[in-house]
Design a protein around this motif. Structure first.
Motif, mmCIF file in Angstrom:
data_model
loop_
_atom_site.group_PDB
_atom_site.id
_atom_site.type_symbol
_atom_site.label_atom_id
_atom_site.label_comp_id
_atom_site.label_asym_id
_atom_site.label_seq_id
_atom_site.Cartn_x
_atom_site.Cartn_y
_atom_site.Cartn_z
ATOM 1 N N LEU A 21 9.013 -11.761 -0.268
ATOM 2 C CA LEU A 21 9.177 -10.521 -1.021
ATOM 3 C C LEU A 21 10.398 -10.684 -1.910
ATOM 4 O O LEU A 21 11.462 -11.064 -1.424
ATOM 5 N N TRP B 102 8.950 -0.828 -4.515
ATOM 6 C CA TRP B 102 7.509 -0.938 -4.281
ATOM 7 C C TRP B 102 6.710 -1.153 -5.556
ATOM 8 O O TRP B 102 5.506 -0.951 -5.589
ATOM 9 N N GLU B 103 7.409 -1.550 -6.633
ATOM 10 C CA GLU B 103 6.647 -1.809 -7.850
ATOM 11 C C GLU B 103 5.682 -2.981 -7.642
ATOM 12 O O GLU B 103 4.571 -2.997 -8.160
ATOM 13 N N HIS B 104 6.153 -3.960 -6.865
ATOM 14 C CA HIS B 104 5.304 -5.096 -6.509
ATOM 15 C C HIS B 104 5.150 -5.090 -4.992
ATOM 16 O O HIS B 104 5.968 -5.685 -4.290
ATOM 17 N N PRO B 105 4.157 -4.410 -4.476
ATOM 18 C CA PRO B 105 4.093 -4.210 -3.032
ATOM 19 C C PRO B 105 3.787 -5.466 -2.217
ATOM 20 O O PRO B 105 4.159 -5.533 -1.057
ATOM 21 N N LEU B 106 3.140 -6.437 -2.815
ATOM 22 C CA LEU B 106 2.637 -7.528 -1.985
ATOM 23 C C LEU B 106 3.565 -8.738 -1.945
ATOM 24 O O LEU B 106 4.224 -9.063 -2.919
ATOM 25 N N ARG B 107 3.566 -9.365 -0.787
ATOM 26 C CA ARG B 107 4.264 -10.639 -0.648
ATOM 27 C C ARG B 107 3.571 -11.692 -1.508
ATOM 28 O O ARG B 107 2.406 -11.547 -1.854
ATOM 29 N N ARG B 108 4.313 -12.764 -1.814
ATOM 30 C CA ARG B 108 3.729 -13.874 -2.562
ATOM 31 C C ARG B 108 3.709 -15.116 -1.679
ATOM 32 O O ARG B 108 4.767 -15.542 -1.201
ATOM 33 N N GLU C 33 -2.967 -7.102 -6.770
ATOM 34 C CA GLU C 33 -1.841 -6.174 -6.820
ATOM 35 C C GLU C 33 -1.912 -5.372 -8.117
ATOM 36 O O GLU C 33 -2.316 -5.897 -9.159
ATOM 37 N N TYR D 4 0.935 -4.569 5.331
ATOM 38 C CA TYR D 4 0.721 -5.917 4.798
ATOM 39 C C TYR D 4 2.051 -6.571 4.460
ATOM 40 O O TYR D 4 2.209 -7.774 4.526
ATOM 41 N N TYR E 6 -5.399 -15.066 -3.615
ATOM 42 C CA TYR E 6 -4.633 -13.827 -3.514
ATOM 43 C C TYR E 6 -4.538 -13.466 -2.051
ATOM 44 O O TYR E 6 -5.477 -13.670 -1.292
ATOM 45 N N MET E 7 -3.412 -12.896 -1.666
ATOM 46 C CA MET E 7 -3.194 -12.656 -0.250
ATOM 47 C C MET E 7 -2.349 -11.395 -0.096
ATOM 48 O O MET E 7 -1.370 -11.236 -0.816
ATOM 49 N N ALA E 8 -2.724 -10.507 0.808
ATOM 50 C CA ALA E 8 -1.880 -9.332 1.005
ATOM 51 C C ALA E 8 -0.975 -9.511 2.215
ATOM 52 O O ALA E 8 0.231 -9.343 2.122
ATOM 53 N N CYS E 9 -1.545 -9.871 3.371
ATOM 54 C CA CYS E 9 -0.705 -9.853 4.575
ATOM 55 C C CYS E 9 -0.249 -11.238 5.019
ATOM 56 O O CYS E 9 0.844 -11.391 5.533
ATOM 57 N N VAL F 212 7.307 -11.130 -10.862
ATOM 58 C CA VAL F 212 7.872 -11.459 -9.554
ATOM 59 C C VAL F 212 8.583 -12.805 -9.588
ATOM 60 O O VAL F 212 9.688 -12.956 -9.053
ATOM 61 N N ASP G 292 11.030 -8.082 -4.207
ATOM 62 C CA ASP G 292 11.258 -6.743 -4.710
ATOM 63 C C ASP G 292 11.447 -5.805 -3.523
ATOM 64 O O ASP G 292 10.522 -5.598 -2.753
#
Lengths: 265, 306
Positions: free
Chosen positions: A43, A48-54, B62, B270, A218-221, A76, A45
């Protein structure tokens, strides 16, 4: 075991045009690290503008220090490139499986990387070196400024560029085909953009060469909860975590797959 | 210590923080990263009558302050669920709410009958009549008050456990559907499911989700969720479970003030599967600081300008 920890930035430098290397202190993740191929999910950020991990491949682990390599791609990664020594980044990892078979004494590994696919391939190269395994490495890029290494065929380091500005002109494929033809008991390990992986896969299948591909999604969790990172696979038995046969979860079953088990769109 | 317990129907939960369907698997996946026994409840991913592969990739993308998903209800099907998951629920020490999805009334009923035929510590059922991504996700019911009421009554006859209807924001008036659910015998409604969304890659000139449209979630939809909860609270007499973009205890408190008796944390899991636990802690400190002895004293207490 997967852990979440705040990793402290040690160095963050541009090693080639648009390609950055980030080194962090991440003792818990390093102690759980299983080998080249695994990745972390970070993460940048705190808002929460970019909510997802990379998800990003691990490029190296040295004691409690972990290295990743990333390409400037969007907001990001721009934020990530602004991180300074001592800044904290929330890391989740280590995630995923590892390349395997490269340390087998009967095998001659050829490693193929391109773009951000460089990270796990450099990691694997180092593991080969550390284990006294001679591994050839082929890295592709569009132009010379995107390369961070030196073209050094005498030491089995081959660079290619689309424009011919560094190394051999063209894609990684002609070099790969030449090396594979000249060597015995070859095994291929590749990570990079999809067109490159497709080409490696198609060559490997027709030449009957054992090959492992590290794929992106792409991956969320990153921990098997969201089912978002599914890729198609022709394999009917391999996907333990997606609960079905047609799809496999990159985070839990991958990111490294035998070339025969990946179906590209 | 402030009292965080909250009740839905005849069931009391240790706190109002649940994890939302589809964001915590079957509830058994990650014991290492989070102490699940501290949640108010876990809502499982949607279970269907038969196993489902789910939609082809790409399934997620996203978006500003949110994400779009179109997983397509990938799950193992109710028979395997009852065989392999349900027996393990005794070990994890947290109430389980099973989420059920179907395409026709008989399918929902069949699933419920199969689960009810075994003894389990499932405390209730959340009925998905609002999945935007597949026909089999019940959206036909979720947009039609007559179908909602008929489905709810059919399910009510089959179980004494909590019956919660999960509502879609993709309707003209969510109060009408909530009312139909209550008339059918629902103990509670949860709101909201995801909002229809689309994302386009301008460089590739291509939709970023395989099914073109997906369900938008995350902080981007919090104002929509709050408005839906507040509308339902003022129109329908039943406990509401608030969902939509909850990332911290302030968000959770806002939902309670709007009228929710409990909340579900979704997309935030998540990023951090333990997000719900910090929300529980944050609620505790909020209550202490504001001298609220019981968290439920906040329900529906938002001051409006009218």
């Amino acid at each position: 075991m997967i852990v979440i920890e705040n990793a402290s930035v040690i160095t963050n430098t541009e090693i080639a045009s648009g390609i950055w290397q980030l080194e962090v202190e991440s003792p818990q993740i390093c102690s759980e690290y299983a080998g080249p191929g695994q990745f972390i999910s970070l993460l940048t950020d705190n808002g929460w503008e970019h909510p997802l991990r990379r998800p990003m491949s691990i490029a190296g682990v040295n004691g409690s220090q972990l290295t990743i390599i990333y390409k400037i791609f969007g907001d990001v990664t721009i934020l990530l490139s602004q991180m300074k020594k001592g800044d904290l980044l929330n890391f989740l990892g280590p995630v995923g499986n590892t390349f395997s078979g490269w340390d087998n004494a009967d095998v001659n590994p050829i490693l193929i990387g391109g773009g951000v696919g460089l990270a796990p391939i450099l990691n694997l190269k180092k593991a080969c070196d550390d284990n006294n395994r001679d591994a050839a490495i082929i890295i592709g890029a569009r132009t010379g400024s995107e390369h961070s290494m030196k073209h050094d065929p005498d030491n089995s380091i081959f660079l290619t560029t689309d424009d011919g500005s560094v190394g051999e002109k063209g894609t990684v494929m002609p070099v790969l085909e030449r090396l594979a033809n000249d060597m015995k008991n070859v095994m291929l390990f590749a990570c990079g953009p999809e067109p490159m992986l497709k080409a490696v896969q198609s060559f490997a299948v027709s030449a009957g060469i054992l090959t492992q591909l590290s794929v992106e999604s792409y991956m969320a969790c990153g921990i098997g909860l969201c089912q978002g990172c599914a890729i198609e696979t022709p394999n009917t038995n391999g996907s333990k975590h997606s609960y079905h046969e047609q799809f496999s979860l990159v985070c839990m079953d991958g990111p490294v797959y035998p070339a025969s088990e990946v179906t590209f769109a | 210590m402030p009292d965080l317990t909250t009740s839905i129907g005849n069931t009391t939960f240790q706190n109002p923080v649940f994890v939302a369907s589809g964001t915590f698997g079957y509830g058994l996946e990650n014991p290492d990263l989070v102490d699940v026994s501290k949640f108010g409840a876990i809502v499982t991913k949607s279970i269907t009558r038969h196993p489902r592969e789910g939609n082809p990739p790409p399934r997620i993308v996203e978006t500003p302050s949110g994400m779009i998903n179109s997983i397509g209800l990938a799950n193992i099907g109710v028979e395997k669920y009852v065989r392999e998951m349900v027996p393990n629920y005794e070990k994890i020490g947290v109430p389980i709410i099973m989420n059920i999805a179907g395409s026709v009334e008989e399918e929902y009923c069949e699933i419920l009958d199969i689960v009810e035929s075994v003894s389990s510590n499932i405390v209730g059922y959340e009925i998905n009549i609002s999945c935007p991504n597949v026909k089999e996700g019940g959206i036909e019911f979720g947009v039609d008050p007559l179908l909602t009421e008929a489905l709810t009554s059919a399910l009510r006859k089959r179980t004494e456990k909590l019956l919660i209807l999960k509502l879609s924001p993709n309707v003209t008036d969510i109060r009408v559907i909530a009312n139909a659910a209550v008339n059918g015998g629902a103990d509670s409604v949860s709101a909201i499911n995801t909002v229809y969304g689309m994302s386009i890659d301008s460089m590739a000139r291509k939709s970023e989700i395989y099914t073109t449209y997906g369900g938008l979630s995350g902080p981007a939809i919090k104002p929509i969720g709050l408005a839906c909860v507040h509308k339902v609270f003022n129109a329908v007499d039943c406990p509401i479970i608030g969902i939509g973009g909850i990332t911290d205890s302030a968000d959770a408190i806002e939902y309670l003030l709007a009228g929710a008796s409990a909340i579900q944390v979704g997309t935030a899991n998540y990023r951090n599967p333990a997000a719900g636990l910090s929300i529980v802690e944050g609620m505790e400190s909020y209550c202490s600081k504001h001298k609220i002895s019981h968290i439920t004293d906040l329900i529906g207490k938002v001051k409006t300008h009218e």
